[in-house]
Motif scaffolding. Structure first.
Motif: not given
Length: 140
Positions: A25-26, A67-69, A74-75, A82-84
């Protein structure tokens, strides 16, 4: 009893996007850039606090991206985790190089993808679709 006629929505052909959507996410990418630059001066001024700063900034990057993802992009929890982890490690690397470079690249990717996606949307003049003919039944 009268049956309602529902309009049939036309299916648009699946078109390929010129720029695929960004994996992050941006806001996650922007957070990594900001964290990398805000805490970068601490690493330069006081090199003894390098380990503490790297761990703290990495943890903040991890939590923000998680938390953003999860709630904005909405992942699923696993994918957000994983992205975090990846973005937390990138923001925790010392001396403002990795987090800023990767964050700027991902932010540009997300912006380009959304901008091209918005400019290529077809204009829908008839949101109701077409009405399919149906046989009328006599109410008894």
């Amino acid at each position: 009893m009268l049956e309602e006629i529902e309009p049939v929505k036309p299916e648009l052909p699946a078109s390929r996007r010129l720029v695929p959507p960004a994996p992050i996410h941006a806001l996650s990418a922007l957070t990594v850039i900001v964290l990398d630059n805000v805490f970068g001066w601490v690493e330069i001024v006081n090199p003894l606090s390098l380990l503490l700063t790297c761990v703290g900034v990495g943890a903040l990057g991890f939590l923000a991206t998680l938390f953003v993802q999860r709630y904005l992009a909405r992942d699923a929890w696993g994918e957000s985790l994983a992205k975090g982890l990846v973005m937390g490690v990138l923001s925790g690397v010392p001396y403002q190089v990795t987090g800023t470079a990767v964050g700027a690249l991902l932010l540009g990717w997300a912006g380009a993808s959304e901008w091209i996606h918005l400019s290529s949307r077809p204009v829908d003049d008839d949101p109701g679709g077409e009405i399919v003919e149906a046989e009328a039944r006599d109410p008894e």
